[in-house]
Design an enzyme around this catalytic site. Structure first.
Site, short mmCIF file in Angstrom:
data_model
loop_
_atom_site.label_atom_id
_atom_site.label_comp_id
_atom_site.label_asym_id
_atom_site.label_seq_id
_atom_site.Cartn_x
_atom_site.Cartn_y
_atom_site.Cartn_z
CD GLU A 1 -2.60 -1.08 2.74
OE1 GLU A 1 -2.46 -0.09 3.49
OE2 GLU A 1 -3.30 -2.06 3.03
CE LYS B 1 7.58 3.34 10.11
NZ LYS B 1 7.00 4.45 10.89
CG ASP C 1 4.41 12.24 6.03
OD1 ASP C 1 4.06 11.97 7.20
OD2 ASP C 1 5.52 12.70 5.72
NE ARG D 1 6.70 1.27 16.39
CZ ARG D 1 6.25 2.18 15.53
NH1 ARG D 1 6.16 1.87 14.23
NH2 ARG D 1 5.88 3.37 15.92
CG ASP E 1 -3.07 38.34 -27.57
OD1 ASP E 1 -2.39 38.67 -26.57
OD2 ASP E 1 -2.57 38.05 -28.67
CE LYS F 1 4.55 5.52 7.16
NZ LYS F 1 3.61 6.58 7.48
CG ASP G 1 -6.05 33.79 -26.60
OD1 ASP G 1 -5.69 34.30 -25.51
OD2 ASP G 1 -5.24 33.45 -27.50
CG ASP H 1 -8.40 34.70 -32.27
OD1 ASP H 1 -9.32 34.29 -33.02
OD2 ASP H 1 -7.22 34.36 -32.42
CG PHE I 1 -4.77 2.03 5.67
CD1 PHE I 1 -4.67 1.17 6.76
CD2 PHE I 1 -4.44 3.37 5.83
CE1 PHE I 1 -4.25 1.65 8.00
CE2 PHE I 1 -4.01 3.85 7.07
CZ PHE I 1 -3.92 2.98 8.15
#
Length: 614
Positions: A25, A208, A29, A202, A443, A27, A441, A532, A121
């Site tokens: 997957e 990771k 932050d 953990r 111009d 990761k 446009d 234009d 996830f």
């Protein structure tokens, strides 16, 4: 709702585990977040803090989708709350700022302008039943079908207005890793296919690996109380500190470094031992945040380097990993003199702006203007794909020309290395019949007459608002402005849109004939702005949003917010050096461009124009 869940945590490794029993997957932050939805909706951080008051956009989104979620409640998601920058990367700095905000007004404004997203996830509970002890495989299957049934995005998409999105579970590690590197993502998490979700642990079932960047630097000091080494590079021949490092050393390496500093010290006090630049190291880190390295780890000693070669320029260049098949040749080649921009700066720009620019290039025949010798040399148009183009460059044939179609970041960066500066695209994709948008446009005859473009844009906006049409505006990057009206795909013809463009052009001329003209011949226009409308036709092109322009001030065709379009607007402010900061701070004004296509109410307008014509 019982006690607070503590999330399961991954173990950091420098190698990604491989084999059939692993899935991968992206990761992201941000803030790890558990969404618990019983009677009430709660979103809590890993320290048990409530997040919804800080992120009202999520409360609103979930409340608005209450009915879709209803059959599955009570439910619990494991997720990351992020500011999504592109499909593989979230912006750590932006979410940090949001997390620190306390003023309700500011929070609200920021939520509207730069909404954050919940990237889901894992599924821990559904219809009130806990499934945390089922295998990852079974939880993911249920999560995937839940997202399909509710109709939420099955992969990250920063253009999609849905604020709850699924993080896919992938088998192709090589492909995923390459994308994480190209898009400058944080890394990936490998998860064991048969593992269960274990609270607060953990675990080795989740591993990771991070997308490290490397910097060569030298040590300048040692802090006695905590063992940190201070590291620096040379910037304009001054010592420039970039961070502190304590992790990644083996005990004997840390000891050796401490001894060398003691033996070669230039000064010492109660707190520090100082040393002149001399000891060079490579340090790996995640990214730069508030001018310091995030998560720095010692990588290796560099006895082969002299401190002089540890420069800030090299550090900036090394910040961006690129896959091996996108080389940058001559990174220091100057492209613009004023402001001074080198090729490497330009490629960094393309990479950073790609999430906002690529959606406009997608599936469109591309014409580029290349400046192989920078702004000082000759430029040329390139329509045909060159025969040396790599395999990842997609193409499409039209009227005997094999055009490049820039559908991925690798192609964009490859074009950057070819010094393709201007990106011009037609008003439709290779899959559409007829235009997908109308563009005016505006111009003016010269930069001194830019006020005429502003005047014309505001007159057009008045009419469009009156007709309840959704519009967007950008600078041309040179001297004008361009007004966009997105249209649903495959719905209208160029004859239809011409009725509208000529109606608007004639309206402008009748409203202010001294300022505007539809005169084709330049010599008869005088100081008036030429509207234009004939340029909006099949086979014609317009410069892409966020494309640079091959002009003196390194201008960029920059999307604007309508409220910026007033007498204070100065086209010189929108150049290569300012756009990334602008988008990070304000968000992209074209963010809702693609969703506006379906909401565009053009049919009744066209009906009236057709009736008039007949």
């Amino acid at each position: 709702m019982g006690k607070m869940l503590k999330p399961m945590l991954p173990t950091l490794a420098f190698e990604t585990p491989q084999g059939d029993e692993w899935r991968y997957e992206i990761k992201f932050d941000g803030f790890r977040a558990l969404l618990t939805w019983d009677q009430e909706i709660e979103l809590t951080s890993r320290n048990g803090k409530p997040l919804l008051p800080l992120f009202p956009e999520l409360s609103e989104f979930l409340a608005a989708n209450m009915e879709k979620f209803q059959p599955y409640l009570p439910l619990t998601f494991d997720a990351e709350l992020v500011y999504l920058e592109n499909p593989y990367k979230s912006n750590f700095g932006t979410i940090q700022i949001r997390g620190r905000m306390r003023s309700q007004g500011k929070i609200k404004a920021e939520a509207n302008r730069n909404p954050c997203r919940l990237m889901v996830f894992d599924l821990l509970r559904i219809e009130g039943k806990s499934i945390a002890s089922e295998s990852y495989k079974d939880r993911r299957t249920k999560l995937q079908s839940l997202f399909s049934e509710i109709g939420l995005p099955l992969s990250p998409n920063h253009q999609n207005p849905d604020l709850v999105q699924l993080v896919p579970s992938e088998t192709d590690l090589k492909g995923l890793w390459e994308n994480v590197v190209i898009y400058d993502g944080e890394g990936i998490i490998a998860k064991q296919y048969n593992s269960k979700w274990e609270e607060g642990k953990r675990t080795e079932a989740w591993i990771k690996t991070k997308n490290w960047k490397y910097v060569s630097c030298f040590v300048t000091a040692y802090e006695k109380s905590n063992g940190y080494f201070y590291i620096s590079v040379y910037k304009d021949s001054k010592i420039h500190q970039i961070g502190l490092v304590i992790f990644g050393f083996k005990p004997e390496e840390k000891n050796a470094l401490h001894q060398i500093i003691k033996q070669n010290k230039s000064d010492e006090n109660d707190q520090f031992i100082y040393v002149e630049p001399g000891i060079c190291l490579d340090v790996k880190y995640l990214e730069i945040y508030e001018d310091q390295l995030r998560e720095p780890h010692f990588h290796q000693f560099r006895f082969d380097l002299s401190p002089d070669s540890c420069t800030y320029e090299k550090f900036v260049f090394q910040q961006k990993n690129l896959p091996p098949d996108i080389g940058i040749t001559h990174p220091d080649k100057p492209i613009w003199e004023e402001p001074p921009i080198q090729k490497v700066d330009y490629i960094h720009y393309l990479r950073e702006i790609s999430p906002y620019m690529l959606p406009f290039l997608e599936d469109r025949l591309l014409t580029v203007i290349r400046y192989p010798h920078g702004m000082l040399g000759e430029a040329f148009y390139q329509k045909n794909v060159p025969d040396y183009a790599p395999d990842f460059v997609e193409t499409s044939k039209s009227e005997g020309i094999e055009y490049i179609v820039c559908n991925n970041m690798k192609t964009l960066l490859w074009l950057g290395n070819q010094i393709a500066i201007e990106f011009h695209i037609p008003f439709q994709t290779i899959n559409s019949k007829g235009p997908d948008e109308i563009v005016f446009d505006l111009d003016p005859p010269s930069r001194d007459h830019f006020h005429l473009a502003i005047k014309a844009a505001l007159y057009i906006k008045e009419v469009l608002d009156e007709l309840k049409l959704i519009s967007f505006i950008k600078t041309s990057g040179n001297k004008g402005l361009q007004v966009y009206i997105p249209l649903p795909d495959n719905t209208y013809s160029y004859d239809d849109t011409k009725l509208f463009t000529s109606f608007i052009a004639n309206y402008l001329v009748s409203k202010d004939p001294k300022s505007f003209t539809i005169e084709r011949l330049k010599k008869n226009r005088g100081d008036r702005l030429y509207v234009d409308y004939i340029q909006h036709a099949e086979g014609k092109t317009i410069v892409s949003p966020y494309s640079a322009r091959g002009k003196s001030h390194a201008g960029v065709a920059t999307p604007l917010f309508w409220e910026e379009v007033n007498d204070k607007l100065n086209i010189e402010d929108f150049h290569l050096g300012s756009i990334i900061q602008r988008v990070k701070k304000l968000g992209c004004p074209f963010r809702t461009y693609f969703t506006a296509k379906e909401d565009q109410n053009f049919k009744p307008v066209l009906k009236v124009l057709k009736a008039k014509k007949s």
